[in-house]
Design a protein around this motif. Structure first.
Motif, PDB file in Angstrom:
ATOM      1  N   GLU A 242       0.816  -1.220   0.000  1.00 50.90           N
ATOM      2  CA  GLU A 242       0.000   0.000   0.000  1.00 50.90           C
ATOM      3  C   GLU A 242       0.848   1.268   0.000  1.00 50.90           C
ATOM      4  O   GLU A 242       0.310   2.369  -0.163  1.00 50.90           O
ATOM      5  N   LYS A 243       2.167   1.140   0.135  1.00 49.20           N
ATOM      6  CA  LYS A 243       3.047   2.303   0.132  1.00 49.20           C
ATOM      7  C   LYS A 243       3.785   2.485  -1.193  1.00 49.20           C
ATOM      8  O   LYS A 243       4.606   3.392  -1.319  1.00 49.20           O
ATOM      9  N   SER A 244       3.539   1.618  -2.179  1.00 45.03           N
ATOM     10  CA  SER A 244       4.226   1.690  -3.469  1.00 45.03           C
ATOM     11  C   SER A 244       3.543   2.703  -4.383  1.00 45.03           C
ATOM     12  O   SER A 244       2.307   2.767  -4.457  1.00 45.03           O
ATOM     13  N   LEU A 245       4.359   3.484  -5.078  1.00 44.34           N
ATOM     14  CA  LEU A 245       3.823   4.428  -6.063  1.00 44.34           C
ATOM     15  C   LEU A 245       3.463   3.668  -7.336  1.00 44.34           C
ATOM     16  O   LEU A 245       4.323   3.033  -7.947  1.00 44.34           O
ATOM     17  N   ILE A 246       2.213   3.715  -7.722  1.00 41.85           N
ATOM     18  CA  ILE A 246       1.768   3.060  -8.946  1.00 41.85           C
ATOM     19  C   ILE A 246       0.839   4.008  -9.700  1.00 41.85           C
ATOM     20  O   ILE A 246       0.309   4.969  -9.139  1.00 41.85           O
ATOM     21  N   VAL A 247       0.649   3.742 -10.978  1.00 46.52           N
ATOM     22  CA  VAL A 247      -0.288   4.540 -11.769  1.00 46.52           C
ATOM     23  C   VAL A 247      -1.702   4.191 -11.332  1.00 46.52           C
ATOM     24  O   VAL A 247      -2.115   3.022 -11.385  1.00 46.52           O
ATOM     25  N   THR A 248      -2.451   5.190 -10.890  1.00 47.97           N
ATOM     26  CA  THR A 248      -3.745   4.951 -10.252  1.00 47.97           C
ATOM     27  C   THR A 248      -4.804   5.895 -10.812  1.00 47.97           C
ATOM     28  O   THR A 248      -4.540   7.089 -11.009  1.00 47.97           O
ATOM     29  N   TYR A 249      -5.975   5.335 -11.040  1.00 49.99           N
ATOM     30  CA  TYR A 249      -7.149   6.144 -11.392  1.00 49.99           C
ATOM     31  C   TYR A 249      -7.904   6.451 -10.110  1.00 49.99           C
ATOM     32  O   TYR A 249      -8.302   5.544  -9.369  1.00 49.99           O
ATOM     33  N   LYS A 250      -8.115   7.745  -9.838  1.00 47.82           N
ATOM     34  CA  LYS A 250      -8.775   8.168  -8.596  1.00 47.82           C
ATOM     35  C   LYS A 250     -10.275   8.160  -8.806  1.00 47.82           C
ATOM     36  O   LYS A 250     -10.888   9.170  -9.195  1.00 47.82           O
ATOM     37  N   ASP A 251     -10.869   6.994  -8.542  1.00 47.07           N
ATOM     38  CA  ASP A 251     -12.277   6.806  -8.858  1.00 47.07           C
ATOM     39  C   ASP A 251     -13.206   7.693  -8.022  1.00 47.07           C
ATOM     40  O   ASP A 251     -14.281   8.087  -8.486  1.00 47.07           O
ATOM     41  N   TRP A 252     -12.824   8.011  -6.778  1.00 53.77           N
ATOM     42  CA  TRP A 252     -13.677   8.872  -5.965  1.00 53.77           C
ATOM     43  C   TRP A 252     -13.818  10.264  -6.566  1.00 53.77           C
ATOM     44  O   TRP A 252     -14.800  10.956  -6.317  1.00 53.77           O
ATOM     45  N   TYR A 323       0.531   9.015 -10.491  1.00 51.01           N
ATOM     46  CA  TYR A 323       1.315   8.154  -9.613  1.00 51.01           C
ATOM     47  C   TYR A 323       0.867   8.422  -8.180  1.00 51.01           C
ATOM     48  O   TYR A 323       0.909   9.550  -7.709  1.00 51.01           O
ATOM     49  N   ALA A 324       0.442   7.390  -7.478  1.00 46.75           N
ATOM     50  CA  ALA A 324      -0.013   7.558  -6.101  1.00 46.75           C
ATOM     51  C   ALA A 324       0.049   6.212  -5.388  1.00 46.75           C
ATOM     52  O   ALA A 324       0.018   5.154  -6.009  1.00 46.75           O
ATOM     53  N   THR A 325       0.158   6.265  -4.069  1.00 48.93           N
ATOM     54  CA  THR A 325       0.099   5.048  -3.259  1.00 48.93           C
ATOM     55  C   THR A 325      -1.341   4.839  -2.786  1.00 48.93           C
ATOM     56  O   THR A 325      -2.148   5.773  -2.769  1.00 48.93           O
ATOM     57  N   LEU A 326      -1.644   3.625  -2.387  1.00 51.24           N
ATOM     58  CA  LEU A 326      -2.992   3.346  -1.889  1.00 51.24           C
ATOM     59  C   LEU A 326      -3.269   4.142  -0.614  1.00 51.24           C
ATOM     60  O   LEU A 326      -4.399   4.609  -0.401  1.00 51.24           O
ATOM     61  N   GLU A 327      -2.243   4.301   0.219  1.00 45.51           N
ATOM     62  CA  GLU A 327      -2.425   5.085   1.439  1.00 45.51           C
ATOM     63  C   GLU A 327      -2.753   6.534   1.118  1.00 45.51           C
ATOM     64  O   GLU A 327      -3.665   7.129   1.710  1.00 45.51           O
ATOM     65  N   ASP A 328      -2.020   7.115   0.164  1.00 44.07           N
ATOM     66  CA  ASP A 328      -2.281   8.506  -0.197  1.00 44.07           C
ATOM     67  C   ASP A 328      -3.629   8.659  -0.888  1.00 44.07           C
ATOM     68  O   ASP A 328      -4.283   9.713  -0.761  1.00 44.07           O
ATOM     69  N   LYS A 334     -10.397  11.302   1.539  1.00 46.01           N
ATOM     70  CA  LYS A 334     -10.990  11.884   2.751  1.00 46.01           C
ATOM     71  C   LYS A 334     -10.787  13.388   2.822  1.00 46.01           C
ATOM     72  O   LYS A 334     -11.202  14.024   3.807  1.00 46.01           O
ATOM     73  N   GLY A 335     -10.119  13.947   1.804  1.00 38.45           N
ATOM     74  CA  GLY A 335      -9.880  15.380   1.794  1.00 38.45           C
ATOM     75  C   GLY A 335      -8.583  15.793   2.446  1.00 38.45           C
ATOM     76  O   GLY A 335      -8.316  16.999   2.589  1.00 38.45           O
ATOM     77  N   GLU A 336      -7.763  14.835   2.846  1.00 41.42           N
ATOM     78  CA  GLU A 336      -6.486  15.142   3.470  1.00 41.42           C
ATOM     79  C   GLU A 336      -5.417  15.383   2.397  1.00 41.42           C
ATOM     80  O   GLU A 336      -5.590  15.014   1.237  1.00 41.42           O
TER      81      GLU A 336
END
Length: 492
Positions: A242-252, A323-328, A334-336
């Motif tokens: 969950e801390k790895s940077l991967i290419v991510t689609y921010k579905d929210w 590029y984002a981690t699952l934690e981020d 959550k707006g953080e």
């Protein structure tokens, strides 16, 4: 005998039909041209890696008159590996093993930090596939033109384009195979011999095989190699967390999807994704990153370039695909505020991989710096183990291998240590000149085999002794090898 039935299986619930086929035919991937920072970085990596591969055999390195001057050379005939100022001998294969271990740990480090970035930028399959895709665009046009050409019937125009394109494929494949064989012999000499039909048959066979595999894997199979043939996508799941940077689609942020017009009418009912499919159009493996992490994603980040470009055009903030981690991602949902990338990379796991990788590298450099360029191998004759001479003296025979790892001839002294009264001679030294020490000249960068005969006075008991090899130059390098002198009365 049992007959085959095409009806529903009684064990199936509700008589559900079985799939008609277990294999889905490949749908050709025609990725769209895109410009952006990640695409430009791919251009840079492709040019650097291809430049290194094709140009390295032609680089020269002066090692003196007794060694080859090719900077990087795998000399199979003499069992040597040269890399600029480094020369690796067969007994030093641990250097090669260490480099392979470093490559493996480096791959673990990159994957745990930024996902399959190696696959997306520097993997040979990716680099050559990218090159072939640029050939497609040059000959057939961009994505829509290639799709239309694929669907069009075979005409003379299509035949010409296909023939022209495949000819370029063949030239690239031939250049790839031709460059590979140049690493195993003097490049200018082998190139001349190759085109004058004077090279060894293995050279032509190697070029033919590599031409075929390059064209097949990079020109036609492409993403199938990454998805089906390569084992790394299956292994990488153990490297990611969950801390790895991967290419991510921010579905929210992107869901529910809707066009710009729909979003203008009901801005609160739709997310930022306008469902333009540009992320799919530019993907070299044809996946939809919006479906989440999947085996076909090679982390090339071209979908980020495409999405950022669309977001800029519609006036929405970039980073819908990023590029984002699952934690981020959870924090951002959550707006953080997400953490900066450097803090994501500096974590215990990546630091541990880096320390291990660096320690192995420093160890190899230390071993390389302190290694001796003089080496001795001793093998005693076992049949017979000794010979009893007419005067009662005892003789043993040994095969000595004197290794001179310098690019110049060197005089080396062979001395018998720990065997009182022993003298020695060889096939090239007369018995009348036998002495406890002998000096021989070892050619540059070679191993000299010496048949040595050691004789001791009568009544000398079997015992251990040693051969001491000393270079007769300013370095005075030594190598001591212990062995055993056999004599009558020795228990087997």
């Amino acid at each position: 005998m049992h007959s085959l039935s095409t009806g529903p299986n009684p064990g199936d619930q509700g008589g559900e039909a079985r799939p008609e086929k277990l294999y889905e035919a490949r749908a050709a991937v025609h990725n769209k041209r895109i410009d952006g920072p990640f695409r430009r970085f791919k251009w840079f990596v492709m040019l650097v890696t291809l430049g290194i591969y094709y140009a390295t055999p032609w680089l020269r390195w002066d090692r003196g008159p007794y060694a080859p001057d090719q900077a990087v050379l795998v000399d199979m005939a003499n069992r040597r590996f040269y890399m600029f100022g480094i020369e690796i001998w067969p007994h030093e294969f641990y250097f090669v093993a260490g480099l392979l271990i470093m490559a493996g740990i480096g791959l673990f480090l990159v994957t745990s930090a930024v996902g399959r970035a190696w696959c997306g930028y520097a993997c040979p399959q990716t680099v050559w596939t990218d090159l072939f895709q640029h050939v497609d665009r040059f000959v057939d046009g961009d994505r829509n033109a290639r799709i239309r050409l694929d669907a069009a019937p075979w005409t003379w125009g299509k035949v010409f384009k296909r023939g022209f394109k495949w000819s370029i494929y063949a030239i690239i494949g031939f250049a790839t195979g031709g460059a590979w064989i140049l690493y195993f012999a003097d490049a200018p000499t082998l190139m001349r011999d190759f085109f004058t039909a004077q090279a060894a048959p293995i050279a032509y066979i190697t070029v033919a095989v590599l031409t075929l595999t390059t064209v097949t894997l990079g020109g036609f199979m492409r993403e199938q190699v990454c998805i089906y043939m390569c084992p790394w996508p299956r292994i990488q799941s153990a490297m990611l967390d969950e801390k790895s940077l991967i290419v991510t689609y921010k579905d929210w942020r992107g869901e529910p999807r809707g066009s710009v017009k729909k979003a203008q009418k009901s801005p609160d009912d739709f997310g930022d994704c306008i469902d333009c499919m540009q992320c799919v159009a530019v993907c070299p493996t044809g996946i939809d990153i919006r479906e989440g992490a999947q085996i076909g994603c090679i982390t090339c980040a071209l979908c980020i370039d495409a999405c950022d470009k669309v977001m800029a055009e519609v006036g929405r903030p970039r980073g819908l695909i990023d590029y984002a981690t699952l934690e981020d991602c959870e924090r951002e949902a959550k707006g953080e505020t997400p953490r900066p990338p450097w803090r994501t990379l500096l974590r215990p796991r990546t630091i541990a991989y880096t320390l291990i990788w660096g320690s192995i590298g420093l160890g190899l450099l230390f071993a390389l710096g302190v290694r001796s360029h003089t080496d001795l191998t001793v093998s005693a004759d076992r049949n017979p183990p000794f010979m009893l001479m007419s005067d009662g003296s005892v003789r043993n025979s040994f095969t000595l291998k004197l290794r001179n790892m310098e690019s110049r001839p060197r005089d080396m002294e062979i001395a018998v240590e720990g065997l009182p009264g022993a003298v020695m001679w060889s096939d090239t030294i007369r018995r009348g000149d036998a002495a406890p020490k002998q000096i021989v000249t070892v050619p540059a960068d070679q191993t000299l085999t010496v048949r040595a005969y050691v004789i001791v006075p009568a009544e000398t008991a079997a015992q251990d002794f040693a051969f001491l090899l000393t270079s007769q130059d300013e370095q005075r390098e030594t190598d001591l090898v212990e062995t055993r002198f056999s004599a009558p009365g020795e228990e087997p």
